[in-house]
Design a protein around this motif. Sequence first.
Motif, short mmCIF file in Angstrom:
data_model
loop_
_atom_site.label_atom_id
_atom_site.label_comp_id
_atom_site.label_asym_id
_atom_site.label_seq_id
_atom_site.Cartn_x
_atom_site.Cartn_y
_atom_site.Cartn_z
N VAL A 160 1.25 1.27 -12.24
CA VAL A 160 2.52 2.01 -12.21
C VAL A 160 2.76 2.72 -13.54
CG1 VAL A 160 5.02 1.80 -11.92
CG2 VAL A 160 3.47 0.36 -10.56
N GLU A 161 3.12 3.98 -13.47
CA GLU A 161 3.46 4.76 -14.66
C GLU A 161 4.91 4.51 -15.06
OE1 GLU A 161 2.68 7.20 -17.77
OE2 GLU A 161 1.22 6.99 -16.16
N VAL A 162 5.81 4.57 -14.09
CA VAL A 162 7.24 4.39 -14.38
C VAL A 162 7.97 4.00 -13.10
CG1 VAL A 162 7.82 6.83 -13.97
CG2 VAL A 162 9.25 5.47 -15.50
N VAL A 163 9.04 3.24 -13.28
CA VAL A 163 9.96 2.90 -12.18
C VAL A 163 11.33 3.47 -12.56
CG1 VAL A 163 11.06 1.06 -10.85
CG2 VAL A 163 8.70 0.77 -11.66
N HIS A 164 11.88 4.33 -11.70
CA HIS A 164 13.19 4.94 -11.97
C HIS A 164 14.27 4.28 -11.14
CE1 HIS A 164 11.08 8.61 -13.73
NE2 HIS A 164 11.99 8.29 -14.62
N LEU A 165 15.33 3.87 -11.79
CA LEU A 165 16.48 3.29 -11.11
C LEU A 165 17.65 4.26 -11.20
CD1 LEU A 165 16.41 -0.44 -12.37
CD2 LEU A 165 15.19 0.61 -10.45
N GLY A 166 18.14 4.70 -10.03
CA GLY A 166 19.28 5.61 -10.00
C GLY A 166 20.55 4.88 -9.59
N GLY B 262 0.80 -1.23 0.00
CA GLY B 262 0.00 0.00 0.00
C GLY B 262 0.82 1.27 0.00
N GLU B 263 2.16 1.16 -0.22
CA GLU B 263 2.98 2.38 -0.23
C GLU B 263 2.53 3.35 -1.33
OE1 GLU B 263 7.26 2.40 0.38
OE2 GLU B 263 7.16 0.25 0.79
N LEU B 264 2.19 2.79 -2.51
CA LEU B 264 1.73 3.66 -3.59
C LEU B 264 0.36 4.24 -3.27
CD1 LEU B 264 2.72 1.95 -6.96
CD2 LEU B 264 3.69 3.97 -5.92
N LEU C 128 -9.50 15.78 -19.12
CA LEU C 128 -10.08 16.35 -20.33
C LEU C 128 -9.05 17.23 -21.01
CD1 LEU C 128 -12.83 16.26 -21.71
CD2 LEU C 128 -13.37 18.41 -20.60
N GLY C 129 -8.94 17.10 -22.32
CA GLY C 129 -7.95 17.87 -23.06
C GLY C 129 -6.71 17.05 -23.35
N GLY C 130 -6.70 15.77 -22.94
CA GLY C 130 -5.59 14.88 -23.27
C GLY C 130 -4.39 14.99 -22.36
N ARG C 131 -4.51 15.69 -21.22
CA ARG C 131 -3.38 15.85 -20.31
C ARG C 131 -3.63 15.05 -19.05
NH1 ARG C 131 -2.60 22.24 -19.91
NH2 ARG C 131 -0.53 21.68 -19.20
N ARG C 132 -2.55 14.54 -18.46
CA ARG C 132 -2.70 13.74 -17.25
C ARG C 132 -2.60 14.61 -16.01
NH1 ARG C 132 -3.09 8.52 -17.64
NH2 ARG C 132 -2.47 7.44 -19.52
N ALA C 133 -3.27 14.14 -14.96
CA ALA C 133 -3.19 14.85 -13.69
C ALA C 133 -1.76 14.75 -13.15
CB ALA C 133 -4.18 14.22 -12.70
N PRO C 134 -1.31 15.73 -12.36
CA PRO C 134 0.05 15.70 -11.81
C PRO C 134 0.27 14.43 -10.98
CG PRO C 134 -0.99 17.82 -11.42
CD PRO C 134 -2.06 16.91 -11.91
N SER C 135 1.46 13.85 -11.10
CA SER C 135 1.76 12.62 -10.36
C SER C 135 2.95 12.85 -9.43
CB SER C 135 2.09 11.49 -11.35
OG SER C 135 3.18 11.85 -12.17
N ARG C 136 3.00 12.04 -8.35
CA ARG C 136 4.10 12.10 -7.40
C ARG C 136 4.72 10.73 -7.28
NH1 ARG C 136 0.73 14.11 -2.65
NH2 ARG C 136 2.31 12.95 -1.49
N SER C 137 6.01 10.72 -6.96
CA SER C 137 6.75 9.46 -6.86
C SER C 137 6.94 9.05 -5.41
CB SER C 137 8.12 9.60 -7.54
OG SER C 137 7.97 9.92 -8.91
N VAL C 138 7.16 7.75 -5.22
CA VAL C 138 7.44 7.19 -3.90
C VAL C 138 8.77 6.46 -3.97
CG1 VAL C 138 6.71 5.49 -2.19
CG2 VAL C 138 5.00 6.93 -3.31
N ILE D 240 15.50 3.52 -5.84
CA ILE D 240 14.41 3.07 -6.71
C ILE D 240 13.18 3.88 -6.34
CG2 ILE D 240 12.93 1.14 -7.41
CD1 ILE D 240 15.12 -0.77 -6.54
N THR D 241 12.60 4.56 -7.32
CA THR D 241 11.37 5.32 -7.08
C THR D 241 10.31 4.83 -8.05
OG1 THR D 241 12.08 7.08 -8.59
CG2 THR D 241 12.55 7.38 -6.26
N MET D 242 9.06 4.86 -7.59
CA MET D 242 7.94 4.43 -8.41
C MET D 242 6.91 5.56 -8.50
SD MET D 242 7.45 0.56 -6.93
CE MET D 242 6.09 0.19 -8.05
N THR D 243 6.34 5.71 -9.69
CA THR D 243 5.32 6.72 -9.91
C THR D 243 4.01 6.03 -10.25
OG1 THR D 243 6.96 8.26 -10.77
CG2 THR D 243 4.66 8.77 -11.24
N ARG D 244 2.99 6.37 -9.51
CA ARG D 244 1.68 5.76 -9.72
C ARG D 244 1.01 6.33 -10.96
NH1 ARG D 244 -3.08 6.09 -5.13
NH2 ARG D 244 -4.86 5.67 -6.48
#
Length: 557
Positions: A482-488, A367-369, A502-512, A492-496
Amino acid sequence: MQATAYSYIRFSRPEQLRGDSLRRQLKNARDWAEKRGVVLDDSLRDLGISAYRGQNRTEGALAGFLALVESGRVSKGSFLLVESLDRLSREAVIDVLPRFLALIKSGIVVVTLMDGQEYSAKRLTEDTSPLFISLVIMTRAHEESRTKAKRLAEAWTNKRAQAAATRAVVTSRVPAWLKVVSDKDGKRIVIIPERVEIIRRIFAKSIAGQGKYAICRDLNQEKVPAFRAKKWQPSYVSKVISNRAVVGELQAWSFGQDGKRRPIGDAVPGYYPAVVDELTWQRANTARERRSFSGGRHGDTRVPILRGLVRCKVCGARMLHVNKGPSPRGGRYLSCSDRRRGLECLNDRNWDLESVEELALKAIGSGELAKVVEPEPVAEGPTEQDLEAQIARETAARKNLLDLVEEEDEEAKARYRQRGERIKELRQQISELRRDDRRSASEPTWAQRQAAFAAIMAALDETGEESRELRTRLAAEVRGIVEVVHLGLHSITMTRRTPKVLGGRRAPSRSVEVFNDSPDHIREMELHAEAVEERRATESAIPQRWKPKSLPRNSRS
């Protein structure tokens, strides 16, 4: 050396093969070659290929012949035999004449068997009259094809209007899972039950995470009969999944001057019997689109859960799956693709694939995400009502220009065309908004995603072994969460995944951040642990009498 005559045979419709066209063209070519005493090559055939838009010139047998002429592999002085010039091309004269002359200048003698004309560089240099004859024939051929195309387009416009108004059967050509039957009430379209079951199975497999190759493999291995070929093909499976006919829509198409297929007019809903519902179609196509960014096929190996989701946190490039062989000395790793190609990226860490998957699955399951609040879709950009209002304004403005256009005002003509293009753009935006609305409605909620994820994980734990089918379904659910998993270098960060607004744009997302082994982070965690331990020690040293007492259950203030 004996000259060679190349007989070129073409007709537009495959059904002409059943008629006399092929026999007639072959006989005329053989008679001419025998009379002239030349060797005949009658292998140049474009059967069922149109010359109106130059398809035979770009991808048919004629295209291969022209390439051989250009490369010098066809000897000068060779003959190209055609029944008439309209067999070579039905394109506009301004397009076909330069190519016709270039062929002749290359040393090829073009012979038209119907009228006995021979077009060679020597003859046209001395006498240009045959050139005028060729211009008349080319013009007539193009006009005939253009008139026929216009009539067909008008007929189909009427048929579409009839289908939209009455749902009457306008053509016997229907998708492979349907058929047209006639009874006392006229013609109607009915399903073929055994084929519809296959269609529904294909959609279920797509939603479960299987790609077109995996679906084809399963159908072929189970010897499920293909509809229009001996075996199932990935391209056909992909077309079935994207085809709106499965939900009952009739969409007419046409080929433009560039040969590209484009839809004509609006789709007619309810024309065909629907074999899957709208929700199923949307989910299958959303899953297919997400797989298109997942890095291709993976064969019969262990299905990678995070395929296509993992990127380098330093440069943003995709993380490449590197297989160094079996353990203990080998293993499977994720490495920055730019770094491996020698490009500038500081991320030189090879992440163990199984460890990354385990951490990602743990973050989803724990449930972290879920702690990341999913922003509600916000209306941005014009609504459908706004776009309809703009279309009304543009249409009215365009109508006001008609008088000036009829007076041959060039500036007015240009503005008239521009407003017409603007109306097309606005209608396209409305179509995209409606498509996004349908897709959003088909998306499972976060709770539904979590429940499906938990069920698959429980099934994997219960079997105690790797299941390709379960891992495929799990990968599909993960792509929905999951939208993306970033490996540095150390984290390791994950973005939900967030909903499209409306208008074809996504709502702002935050990473964990789900993992970090950098020295600074480890030291910070150690200091935090020490502070917690000190606080606990201090609290335990406080005399008992100073500890607050809880109120009795029934006490009142």
